[in-house]
Design a protein around this motif. Structure first.
Motif, PDB file in Angstrom:
ATOM      1  N   LEU A   1       0.811  -1.122   0.122  1.00 38.59           N
ATOM      2  CA  LEU A   1      -0.111  -0.006  -0.069  1.00 38.59           C
ATOM      3  C   LEU A   1       0.852   1.327  -0.174  1.00 38.59           C
ATOM      4  CD1 LEU A   1      -2.854  -1.147   2.604  1.00 38.59           C
ATOM      5  CD2 LEU A   1      -2.875  -1.257   0.220  1.00 38.59           C
ATOM      6  N   ASN A   2       0.479   2.088  -0.602  1.00 39.71           N
ATOM      7  CA  ASN A   2       1.420   3.418  -1.012  1.00 39.71           C
ATOM      8  C   ASN A   2       1.162   4.271   0.356  1.00 39.71           C
ATOM      9  OD1 ASN A   2      -1.019   4.912  -1.674  1.00 39.71           O
ATOM     10  ND2 ASN A   2      -0.977   4.534  -3.780  1.00 39.71           N
ATOM     11  N   GLN A   3       1.992   5.391   0.442  1.00 38.92           N
ATOM     12  CA  GLN A   3       1.674   6.191   1.573  1.00 38.92           C
ATOM     13  C   GLN A   3       0.367   7.154   1.647  1.00 38.92           C
ATOM     14  OE1 GLN A   3       5.128   8.675   1.537  1.00 38.92           O
ATOM     15  NE2 GLN A   3       6.570   7.022   2.191  1.00 38.92           N
ATOM     16  N   LYS A   4      -0.166   7.508   0.507  1.00 40.93           N
ATOM     17  CA  LYS A   4      -1.349   8.136   0.381  1.00 40.93           C
ATOM     18  C   LYS A   4      -2.592   7.389   0.710  1.00 40.93           C
ATOM     19  CE  LYS A   4      -4.231  10.560  -3.039  1.00 40.93           C
ATOM     20  NZ  LYS A   4      -4.479  11.115  -4.316  1.00 40.93           N
ATOM     21  N   THR A   5      -2.615   6.209   0.303  1.00 44.95           N
ATOM     22  CA  THR A   5      -3.722   5.153   0.774  1.00 44.95           C
ATOM     23  C   THR A   5      -3.580   5.109   2.519  1.00 44.95           C
ATOM     24  OG1 THR A   5      -3.610   3.989  -1.231  1.00 44.95           O
ATOM     25  CG2 THR A   5      -4.529   2.908   0.476  1.00 44.95           C
ATOM     26  N   LEU A   6      -2.262   4.850   2.829  1.00 50.61           N
ATOM     27  CA  LEU A   6      -2.040   4.567   4.105  1.00 50.61           C
ATOM     28  C   LEU A   6      -2.712   5.760   5.085  1.00 50.61           C
ATOM     29  CD1 LEU A   6       1.147   2.578   4.222  1.00 50.61           C
ATOM     30  CD2 LEU A   6      -1.205   1.613   4.854  1.00 50.61           C
ATOM     31  N   GLY A   7      -2.240   6.861   4.565  1.00 51.41           N
ATOM     32  CA  GLY A   7      -2.562   8.022   5.105  1.00 51.41           C
ATOM     33  C   GLY A   7      -4.046   8.224   5.335  1.00 51.41           C
ATOM     34  N   ASN A   8      -4.889   8.005   4.193  1.00 48.04           N
ATOM     35  CA  ASN A   8      -6.137   8.097   4.279  1.00 48.04           C
ATOM     36  C   ASN A   8      -6.969   7.046   5.074  1.00 48.04           C
ATOM     37  OD1 ASN A   8      -6.066  10.217   2.205  1.00 48.04           O
ATOM     38  ND2 ASN A   8      -6.466   8.657   0.526  1.00 48.04           N
ATOM     39  N   LEU A   9      -6.204   5.968   5.284  1.00 50.43           N
ATOM     40  CA  LEU A   9      -6.707   4.903   6.209  1.00 50.43           C
ATOM     41  C   LEU A   9      -6.742   5.394   7.698  1.00 50.43           C
ATOM     42  CD1 LEU A   9      -5.379   1.554   4.879  1.00 50.43           C
ATOM     43  CD2 LEU A   9      -7.777   2.030   5.200  1.00 50.43           C
ATOM     44  N   TYR A  10      -5.571   6.309   7.967  1.00 58.32           N
ATOM     45  CA  TYR A  10      -5.324   6.707   9.305  1.00 58.32           C
ATOM     46  C   TYR A  10      -6.315   7.800   9.516  1.00 58.32           C
ATOM     47  CZ  TYR A  10      -3.556   9.965  12.688  1.00 58.32           C
ATOM     48  OH  TYR A  10      -3.646  10.903  14.076  1.00 58.32           O
ATOM     49  N   LYS A  11      -6.783   8.735   8.487  1.00 58.34           N
ATOM     50  CA  LYS A  11      -7.486   9.808   8.675  1.00 58.34           C
ATOM     51  C   LYS A  11      -9.017   8.987   9.000  1.00 58.34           C
ATOM     52  CE  LYS A  11      -5.118  13.013   5.622  1.00 58.34           C
ATOM     53  NZ  LYS A  11      -5.131  13.551   4.336  1.00 58.34           N
ATOM     54  N   SER A  12      -9.230   8.102   8.168  1.00 53.12           N
ATOM     55  CA  SER A  12     -10.619   7.485   8.360  1.00 53.12           C
ATOM     56  C   SER A  12     -10.940   6.564   9.821  1.00 53.12           C
ATOM     57  CB  SER A  12     -10.881   6.432   7.300  1.00 53.12           C
ATOM     58  OG  SER A  12     -11.006   7.254   6.113  1.00 53.12           O
ATOM     59  N   LEU A  13      -9.705   5.817  10.094  1.00 53.93           N
ATOM     60  CA  LEU A  13      -9.872   4.985  11.347  1.00 53.93           C
ATOM     61  C   LEU A  13      -9.418   5.693  12.627  1.00 53.93           C
ATOM     62  CD1 LEU A  13      -8.107   1.897   9.715  1.00 53.93           C
ATOM     63  CD2 LEU A  13     -10.492   2.196  10.154  1.00 53.93           C
ATOM     64  N   VAL A  14      -8.623   6.626  12.688  1.00 52.83           N
ATOM     65  CA  VAL A  14      -8.070   6.947  13.752  1.00 52.83           C
ATOM     66  C   VAL A  14      -8.413   8.728  13.916  1.00 52.83           C
ATOM     67  CG1 VAL A  14      -5.958   7.441  15.244  1.00 52.83           C
ATOM     68  CG2 VAL A  14      -6.325   5.622  13.778  1.00 52.83           C
ATOM     69  N   GLY A  15      -7.854   9.300  12.621  1.00 55.79           N
ATOM     70  CA  GLY A  15      -8.128  11.012  12.774  1.00 55.79           C
ATOM     71  C   GLY A  15      -9.641  11.246  12.980  1.00 55.79           C
ATOM     72  N   SER A  16     -10.494  10.539  12.561  1.00 58.97           N
ATOM     73  CA  SER A  16     -11.940  10.749  12.853  1.00 58.97           C
ATOM     74  C   SER A  16     -12.270  10.730  14.379  1.00 58.97           C
ATOM     75  CB  SER A  16     -12.710   9.662  12.101  1.00 58.97           C
ATOM     76  OG  SER A  16     -12.494   8.484  12.620  1.00 58.97           O
ATOM     77  N   ILE A  17     -11.584   9.910  14.912  1.00 61.05           N
ATOM     78  CA  ILE A  17     -11.644   9.809  16.544  1.00 61.05           C
ATOM     79  C   ILE A  17     -11.191  11.217  17.162  1.00 61.05           C
ATOM     80  CG2 ILE A  17     -11.449   8.809  18.754  1.00 61.05           C
ATOM     81  CD1 ILE A  17     -11.306   5.956  17.170  1.00 61.05           C
ATOM     82  N   LEU A  18      -9.986  11.620  16.775  1.00 61.93           N
ATOM     83  CA  LEU A  18      -9.372  13.059  17.218  1.00 61.93           C
ATOM     84  C   LEU A  18     -10.179  13.971  16.935  1.00 61.93           C
ATOM     85  CD1 LEU A  18      -5.809  11.872  16.345  1.00 61.93           C
ATOM     86  CD2 LEU A  18      -7.002  11.456  18.803  1.00 61.93           C
ATOM     87  N   ASP A  19     -10.585  14.116  15.551  1.00 59.70           N
ATOM     88  CA  ASP A  19     -11.369  14.973  15.138  1.00 59.70           C
ATOM     89  C   ASP A  19     -12.471  15.394  16.081  1.00 59.70           C
ATOM     90  OD1 ASP A  19      -9.501  15.478  13.012  1.00 59.70           O
ATOM     91  OD2 ASP A  19     -10.760  14.942  11.662  1.00 59.70           O
ATOM     92  N   PHE A  20     -13.224  14.452  16.432  1.00 58.73           N
ATOM     93  CA  PHE A  20     -14.579  14.413  17.148  1.00 58.73           C
ATOM     94  C   PHE A  20     -14.566  15.430  18.552  1.00 58.73           C
ATOM     95  CE2 PHE A  20     -18.167  13.003  19.521  1.00 58.73           C
ATOM     96  CZ  PHE A  20     -19.462  13.363  18.592  1.00 58.73           C
ATOM     97  N   SER A  21     -13.070  15.485  19.029  1.00 59.83           N
ATOM     98  CA  SER A  21     -12.945  16.062  20.188  1.00 59.83           C
ATOM     99  C   SER A  21     -12.654  17.641  20.330  1.00 59.83           C
ATOM    100  CB  SER A  21     -11.692  15.201  20.995  1.00 59.83           C
ATOM    101  OG  SER A  21     -10.547  15.582  20.218  1.00 59.83           O
ATOM    102  N   PHE A  22     -12.733  18.109  18.944  1.00 56.02           N
ATOM    103  CA  PHE A  22     -12.393  19.516  18.722  1.00 56.02           C
ATOM    104  C   PHE A  22     -13.008  20.584  19.454  1.00 56.02           C
ATOM    105  CE2 PHE A  22     -16.216  19.803  15.962  1.00 56.02           C
ATOM    106  CZ  PHE A  22     -16.496  21.293  16.048  1.00 56.02           C
ATOM    107  N   PRO A  23     -14.276  20.328  20.109  1.00 56.52           N
ATOM    108  CA  PRO A  23     -15.139  21.477  20.791  1.00 56.52           C
ATOM    109  C   PRO A  23     -14.258  21.466  22.289  1.00 56.52           C
ATOM    110  CG  PRO A  23     -16.704  20.096  20.138  1.00 56.52           C
ATOM    111  CD  PRO A  23     -15.248  19.131  19.629  1.00 56.52           C
ATOM    112  N   CYS A  24     -13.531  20.475  22.684  1.00 54.66           N
ATOM    113  CA  CYS A  24     -12.873  20.467  23.780  1.00 54.66           C
ATOM    114  C   CYS A  24     -11.292  21.216  23.966  1.00 54.66           C
ATOM    115  CB  CYS A  24     -12.776  19.152  24.533  1.00 54.66           C
ATOM    116  SG  CYS A  24     -14.255  18.221  24.711  1.00 54.66           S
ATOM    117  N   LEU A  25     -11.007  21.514  22.728  1.00 63.41           N
ATOM    118  CA  LEU A  25      -9.447  21.935  22.558  1.00 63.41           C
ATOM    119  C   LEU A  25      -9.131  22.820  23.787  1.00 63.41           C
ATOM    120  CD1 LEU A  25      -6.912  22.175  20.863  1.00 63.41           C
ATOM    121  CD2 LEU A  25      -7.984  23.865  19.464  1.00 63.41           C
TER     122      LEU A  25
END
Length: 207
Positions: free
Chosen positions: A77-101
């Protein structure tokens, strides 16, 4: 209202204050708790969000393992695909916490950043002793990943800007009340709107 589904939380540095409350629904006392979950975000009585961050870490680490496995060369898998997987699987969880920044301590921000750093190392195959500055630069250049704090700041601005551009009553009212006293008060506890002053100013130009 249901007594069984209701509870009370006193947000204070001193938990003893909540023990003096005697809130009731009809004749039944409402149970007092140290934390409560609302729209997916766990609020603790001190509003330091330590419990929330620990919960986020646990959820992210489970998914991070999958990202690390797929980063193995045998999957091709190339870096772009792996990066998109990270954003979908993990980054989305981090993003949900933005109101508490603004309520996150520096230590909690570092905990969240460590999750992203682990993913970036495995995707880009960086050495463990790679400096943070180089890692953040590589993450942005090759994966279009901002640091966690910058990403949450970006989401805060986007949320407020979208609310104002679509004249969402709740957001407009909050911003108008906030802006009215912004110049004249000392802000001891910054809120999400503090991050977005430039965005707010673009919708409410000085006269």
């Amino acid at each position: 209202m249901s007594n069984e589904k209701s509870c009370s939380v006193v947000f204070s540095k001193y938990k003893e204050e909540s023990d003096n409350l005697n809130l009731k629904i009809y004749v039944n006392r409402i149970k007092s708790q140290k934390e409560i979950k609302f729209i997916g975000i766990k609020f603790d009585f001190k509003l330091n969000f330590n419990t929330l961050v620990d919960e986020i870490k646990e959820r992210c680490n489970t998914r991070l393992n999958l990202n690390k496995i797929l980063s193995n060369k045998k999957w091709s898998l190339n870096q772009k695909t792996l990066g998109n997987l990270y954003k979908s699987l993990v980054g989305s969880i981090l993003d949900f916490s933005f109101p508490c920044l603004n309520s996150f301590s520096e230590n909690n921000i570092k905990k969240l950043q460590a999750i992203q750093n682990a993913a970036v190392r495995s995707i880009l195959r960086l050495k463990y002793d790679t400096s943070s500055n180089i890692m953040h630069q590589e993450a942005f250049n090759k994966l279009k990943l901002l640091t966690v704090s910058n990403r949450l700041f970006e989401l805060s601005e986007r949320y407020v800007g979208t609310g104002l551009s679509h004249s969402i009553p709740f957001v407009v009212r909050l911003v108008e009340e906030y802006k009215e006293g912004f110049e004249s008060r000392y802000i001891e506890y910054p809120t999400q709107l503090c991050n977005c002053y430039l965005t707010i100013s673009s919708f409410f130009p000085e006269t």
